[in-house]
Design an enzyme around this catalytic site. Structure first.
Site, mmCIF file in Angstrom:
data_model
loop_
_atom_site.group_PDB
_atom_site.id
_atom_site.type_symbol
_atom_site.label_atom_id
_atom_site.label_comp_id
_atom_site.label_asym_id
_atom_site.label_seq_id
_atom_site.Cartn_x
_atom_site.Cartn_y
_atom_site.Cartn_z
ATOM 1 N N HIS A 64 -2.758 3.569 12.525
ATOM 2 C CA HIS A 64 -2.007 3.869 13.749
ATOM 3 C C HIS A 64 -0.581 3.311 13.726
ATOM 4 C CE1 HIS A 64 -2.891 0.053 16.410
ATOM 5 N NE2 HIS A 64 -2.646 -0.281 15.168
ATOM 6 N N PHE A 99 0.798 -1.228 0.000
ATOM 7 C CA PHE A 99 0.000 0.000 0.000
ATOM 8 C C PHE A 99 0.830 1.277 0.000
ATOM 9 C CE2 PHE A 99 -0.967 -1.420 4.609
ATOM 10 C CZ PHE A 99 0.074 -0.694 5.187
#
Length: 348
Positions: free
Chosen positions: A257, A239
């Site tokens: 996170h 990604f």
């Protein structure tokens, strides 16, 4: 408790301080029981301490205290007293800590025992240096690179992430209005748990679980076990270097996170680029309350990112809203899921 009432007078006590300071005792008792697969053993029926000792190859010394501590902590029931007493699971432990059940959440507890418990003993050093205290300490490879290079540890990690999030994934799949949306992509989909739950609860949805190549086989296996191969597919990509698959709804469960602010914003931008007008980006995290006073678990999870990563941190809904609107999203909603977790939903 902070105070006790004695003879009509309110007296300040250190009870809560002591309970918190020694919380690692009860934590380690539970984590050890999970690692021993004690709850899985007792799922087959109640057993005496001697039967448990034999089955798990334990020593006599300390065993009664260990088992009765689990009784006092409400993770086991005990029927009778003495050597003939029998131990069995509570409904809660039988449901969530039997490794043979689909509802098993012990994967994350296994990881807590095997990895996080020793890592967290170096929290002071992490606060002093700002550096991770795990495998990445002293310039070693970062956590994810290390994890993905070891097949056994990767399997453990994927199982742990699936276990800790399954309740949240089910709640999201039930609550989110998928009407008008027909395609979904879970970025960083791990074992395809979120894609599976969305497909199970929304028959019109076609879903992609998208993660690194080494994860694809694990996700594909889970998809087949759930007989969803006609509507859920596992695909691979990176990604950070690849564009996201296009979809009406893009989700990220406990992904943002892990990364620093610049990387967070890059992932949000990539999701925006892959969505159509009217599409939605959904991030599922232990979202910290905007005043940073109430969601203790979210704040502790952010400290976990300190000891585990080079730049990761958890955030508030206000933080995410500002990043999403800076990217171009027009509206952000929050949906409470289970416990300290929520879904933040940004609409394009």
């Amino acid at each position: 408790m902070l105070t006790e009432t004695i003879s009509g007078n309110t007296v300040l006590t250190p009870t809560r301080i002591m309970q918190t300071g020694f919380a690692f005792w009860s934590s380690k008792v539970l984590l050890s029981a999970v690692n021993f697969k004690l709850f899985t053993l007792l799922a087959h029926g109640s057993k005496t301490a001697e039967e448990i000792r034999t089955a798990l190859d334990l020593q006599q010394r300390g065993l009664p205290d260990f088992l009765d501590a689990l009784v006092a902590l409400n993770f086991l029931y005990r029927h009778g007293n003495g050597s003939e007493a029998k131990y069995c699971n509570t409904l809660e432990s039988d449901t969530y800590l039997d490794k043979n059940k689909a509802t098993y959440v012990g994967g994350i507890l296994e990881m807590a025992n095997n990895r996080l418990f020793p890592v967290w003993s170096h929290l002071e050093e992490a606060l002093q240096t700002g550096r991770p205290q795990n495998e990445g300490k002293n310039g070693a490879k970062p956590i994810f690179e290390t994890m993905y290079s070891d097949e056994k540890r990767l399997e453990e990690f994927i199982a742990a992430m699936g276990g800790i999030q399954i309740g949240n994934f089910i709640e999201f799949a039930r609550q989110f209005n998928f009407s008008g949306h027909y395609t979904h992509c879970d970025v960083g989909g791990a074992g395809a748990n979120l894609s599976i739950q969305i497909a199970l609860h929304n028959p019109a949805i076609q879903s992609i679980s998208w993660d690194l190549p080494k994860v694809e086989a694990i996700a594909a296996r889970n998809i087949q076990l759930n007989k969803l191969g006609d509507r859920v597919v596992a695909r691979s990509g990176d990604f950070f270097t690849d564009e996201f698959p296009r979809a009406d709804v893009i989700t990220m469960g406990n992904i943002l996170h892990d990364w620093d602010l610049e990387q967070k914003k890059l992932l949000i931008q990539k999701a925006y680029n892959a969505l159509p007008a009217g599409g939605a980006l959904v991030v599922i995290e232990n979202v910290i309350d905007d005043e940073r006073r109430e969601n203790a678990f979210g704040l502790l999870m952010s400290l976990n990112m300190l000891v585990e990563t080079y730049g990761g941190f958890d955030y508030t809904a206000a933080d995410f809203t500002s990043w999403a609107k800076e990217t171009g999203f027009t509206q952000v909603d929050i949906m409470h899921l289970t416990g300290p977790a929520s879904a933040l939903i940004a609409y394009k």
